[in-house]
Design a protein around this motif. Structure first.
Motif, PDB file in Angstrom:
ATOM      1  N   VAL A 173       0.848  -1.196   0.000  1.00 57.32           N
ATOM      2  CA  VAL A 173       0.000   0.000   0.000  1.00 57.32           C
ATOM      3  C   VAL A 173       0.879   1.240   0.000  1.00 57.32           C
ATOM      4  N   ARG A 174       0.685   2.096  -1.022  1.00 59.96           N
ATOM      5  CA  ARG A 174       1.457   3.338  -1.110  1.00 59.96           C
ATOM      6  C   ARG A 174       0.597   4.565  -0.850  1.00 59.96           C
ATOM      7  N   SER A 175      -0.695   4.465  -1.129  1.00 58.66           N
ATOM      8  CA  SER A 175      -1.562   5.617  -0.910  1.00 58.66           C
ATOM      9  C   SER A 175      -2.992   5.146  -0.669  1.00 58.66           C
ATOM     10  N   LEU A 176      -3.744   5.997   0.024  1.00 56.00           N
ATOM     11  CA  LEU A 176      -5.148   5.742   0.304  1.00 56.00           C
ATOM     12  C   LEU A 176      -5.982   6.848  -0.321  1.00 56.00           C
ATOM     13  N   PHE A 177      -7.163   6.470  -0.775  1.00 59.73           N
ATOM     14  CA  PHE A 177      -8.027   7.382  -1.526  1.00 59.73           C
ATOM     15  C   PHE A 177      -9.424   7.326  -0.935  1.00 59.73           C
ATOM     16  N   ALA A 178     -10.099   8.473  -0.911  1.00 55.23           N
ATOM     17  CA  ALA A 178     -11.476   8.506  -0.415  1.00 55.23           C
ATOM     18  C   ALA A 178     -12.228   9.623  -1.122  1.00 55.23           C
ATOM     19  N   THR A 179     -13.517   9.428  -1.317  1.00 58.33           N
ATOM     20  CA  THR A 179     -14.367  10.478  -1.866  1.00 58.33           C
ATOM     21  C   THR A 179     -15.452  10.814  -0.857  1.00 58.33           C
ATOM     22  N   VAL A 180     -15.890  12.071  -0.888  1.00 57.72           N
ATOM     23  CA  VAL A 180     -16.908  12.533   0.051  1.00 57.72           C
ATOM     24  C   VAL A 180     -17.789  13.566  -0.644  1.00 57.72           C
ATOM     25  N   GLU A 181     -19.052  13.617  -0.262  1.00 59.43           N
ATOM     26  CA  GLU A 181     -19.967  14.574  -0.866  1.00 59.43           C
ATOM     27  C   GLU A 181     -19.551  16.012  -0.550  1.00 59.43           C
ATOM     28  N   ARG A 182     -19.759  16.901  -1.531  1.00 58.17           N
ATOM     29  CA  ARG A 182     -19.426  18.313  -1.333  1.00 58.17           C
ATOM     30  C   ARG A 182     -20.200  18.925  -0.167  1.00 58.17           C
TER      31      ARG A 182
ATOM     32  N   LEU B  84     -18.804  15.100  -5.802  1.00 56.78           N
ATOM     33  CA  LEU B  84     -17.898  14.489  -4.825  1.00 56.78           C
ATOM     34  C   LEU B  84     -16.554  15.208  -4.830  1.00 56.78           C
ATOM     35  N   LEU B  85     -15.902  15.159  -3.684  1.00 56.57           N
ATOM     36  CA  LEU B  85     -14.534  15.641  -3.550  1.00 56.57           C
ATOM     37  C   LEU B  85     -13.621  14.442  -3.303  1.00 56.57           C
ATOM     38  N   ALA B  86     -12.403  14.518  -3.844  1.00 58.73           N
ATOM     39  CA  ALA B  86     -11.454  13.406  -3.708  1.00 58.73           C
ATOM     40  C   ALA B  86     -10.355  13.790  -2.734  1.00 58.73           C
ATOM     41  N   TYR B  87      -9.989  12.831  -1.868  1.00 61.89           N
ATOM     42  CA  TYR B  87      -8.923  13.037  -0.884  1.00 61.89           C
ATOM     43  C   TYR B  87      -7.938  11.886  -0.968  1.00 61.89           C
ATOM     44  N   GLU B  88      -6.683  12.196  -0.622  1.00 59.32           N
ATOM     45  CA  GLU B  88      -5.646  11.171  -0.701  1.00 59.32           C
ATOM     46  C   GLU B  88      -4.689  11.310   0.490  1.00 59.32           C
ATOM     47  N   LEU B  89      -4.170  10.168   0.927  1.00 62.31           N
ATOM     48  CA  LEU B  89      -3.134  10.126   1.954  1.00 62.31           C
ATOM     49  C   LEU B  89      -2.031   9.217   1.449  1.00 62.31           C
ATOM     50  N   ARG B  90      -0.815   9.751   1.383  1.00 63.41           N
ATOM     51  CA  ARG B  90       0.318   8.972   0.902  1.00 63.41           C
ATOM     52  C   ARG B  90       1.190   8.531   2.070  1.00 63.41           C
ATOM     53  N   GLY B  91       1.815   7.359   1.882  1.00 63.29           N
ATOM     54  CA  GLY B  91       2.684   6.843   2.909  1.00 63.29           C
ATOM     55  C   GLY B  91       4.004   7.590   2.945  1.00 63.29           C
TER      56      GLY B  91
END
Length: 364
Positions: free
Chosen positions: A322-331, A357-364
């Protein structure tokens, strides 16, 4: 979803002892148990040993290793062999009764040491392991002695959906379990020479535990049940039920990786489930995995989602795959956006993201 572990252990043991009693006059010591190196007698003793060991783990709340004891069958006394074939059967019955009683009196949140694969199991996992030991080794002994035996389909299904979440279901639960443990053939699948069962993963957080949802629990949640959890008011939320449906579909397709499935968020203070969180599947070729979550309304505003997301993200990003995590959330969902931000996620490009939707990411 009522816990049936004690009942299923008793049923498995009753089927086992009925078969063994039909061959008490045979020589169990000189006959190998099916494909095992053990004799039929040693295999019978092994069944009893496992049942007692599992009872000991749960009753003793062992956390770091097996409780250091073992079962020994009595030898000859006053000219009588107390551990003859009938004696072996009696020991299986007795240890089965002890294990069933332990399962019925062990609280749901108790976990004890078991080495594979995540170094712990709850009562559901130990029950499935115990039933598996009885069914499979009864098969081994029956094969060695030339006796007919077929495990009840619902017991085989209990084992498969509890501790073989990585095994795609087959048309016949018992034949699938035999194949999954290297004991049989299934059309279209190569015979296994190595195998392991898979207890569910539990990730520790401060006020919560994130408890992996098995295919059995997911199927119950999908159809309106509680999945075997005690939920806070008005739970589970609809998103958890939808995620449970995704878990079932992945399991049925044979692509479910349990560590990248659904987790139930359980509050330590009272053992109540307050939400669901998990992955939409295993990481892709770039090491990217998508996360989703929800909380029951009564539990919102307490920081539970942030705490759980930090724990799950920390566990995932510590892995090599796992190198990154992704999530979407309503505006129009600022509270959920705040959860992602507090857990370290940053908003990224909206290219390819569904409108609204908005996109969010977290990288290791």
């Amino acid at each position: 979803m009522r816990f049936m572990g004690g009942d299923y252990v008793e049923e498995a043991v009753a089927g086992c002892t009925a078969v063994l009693r039909s061959a008490l006059d045979r020589d169990w010591e000189q006959v190998r148990a099916g494909g095992l190196e053990w004799s039929c007698r040693r295999t019978g003793a092994h069944i009893a040993s496992d049942l007692l060991a599992y009872a000991g783990q749960l009753a003793g709340r062992a956390q770091d290793a097996y409780v250091p004891f073992e079962i020994t069958l009595d030898g000859t006394e006053d000219g009588l062999d107390r551990a003859d074939n009938a004696g072996v059967v009696q020991v299986i019955e007795t240890t089965g009764a002890l294990f069933a009683a332990t399962l019925r009196t062990t609280p749901r949140e108790v976990r004890a040491f078991h080495p594979y694969p995540f170094r712990s199991a709850g009562r559901e996992g130990f029950a499935a392991m115990g039933v598996a030991e009885v069914l499979l080794h009864t098969h081994d002994v029956a094969t060695g002695l030339g006796l007919p035996y077929e495990a009840p389909a619902h017991l085989a299904e209990f084992v498969l959906t509890g501790i073989f979440p990585h095994v795609q279901p087959g048309p016949d639960h018992w034949r699938t379990l035999l194949w999954a443990t290297g004991r049989g053939e299934l059309p279209g699948r190569a015979r296994l020479t190595e195998w392991r069962w898979n207890n569910n993963l539990v990730i520790e957080a401060d006020r919560l535990t994130l408890q992996g949802v098995t295919p059995a629990a997911a199927a119950d949640l999908r159809t309106g049940g509680d999945g075997g959890f005690e939920w806070a008011a008005e739970g589970p939320f609809e998103g958890t039920r939808e995620a449970a449906g995704m878990t079932v579909k992945a399991y049925e397709a044979g692509v479910h990786r349990p560590e990248f499935g659904l987790f139930t968020l359980v509050r330590r203070e009272d053992g109540r489930a307050v939400g669901g969180m998990g992955f939409h599947g295993a990481p892709d070729g770039d090491g990217r995995a998508e996360i989703g979550y929800d909380l029951v309304e009564a539990a919102r505003g307490n920081g539970y989602a942030t705490e759980a997301l930090r724990a799950l993200a920390g566990w995932a990003l510590a892995r090599d795959d796992v190198r990154s995590l992704f999530a979407t959330v309503e505006r129009d969902n600022p509270p959920s956006q705040a959860v992602l931000a507090r857990a370290g996620f940053v908003q990224v490009s909206e290219d390819g993201v569904e409108e609204g939707l908005l996109a969010y990411e977290l990288r290791g």
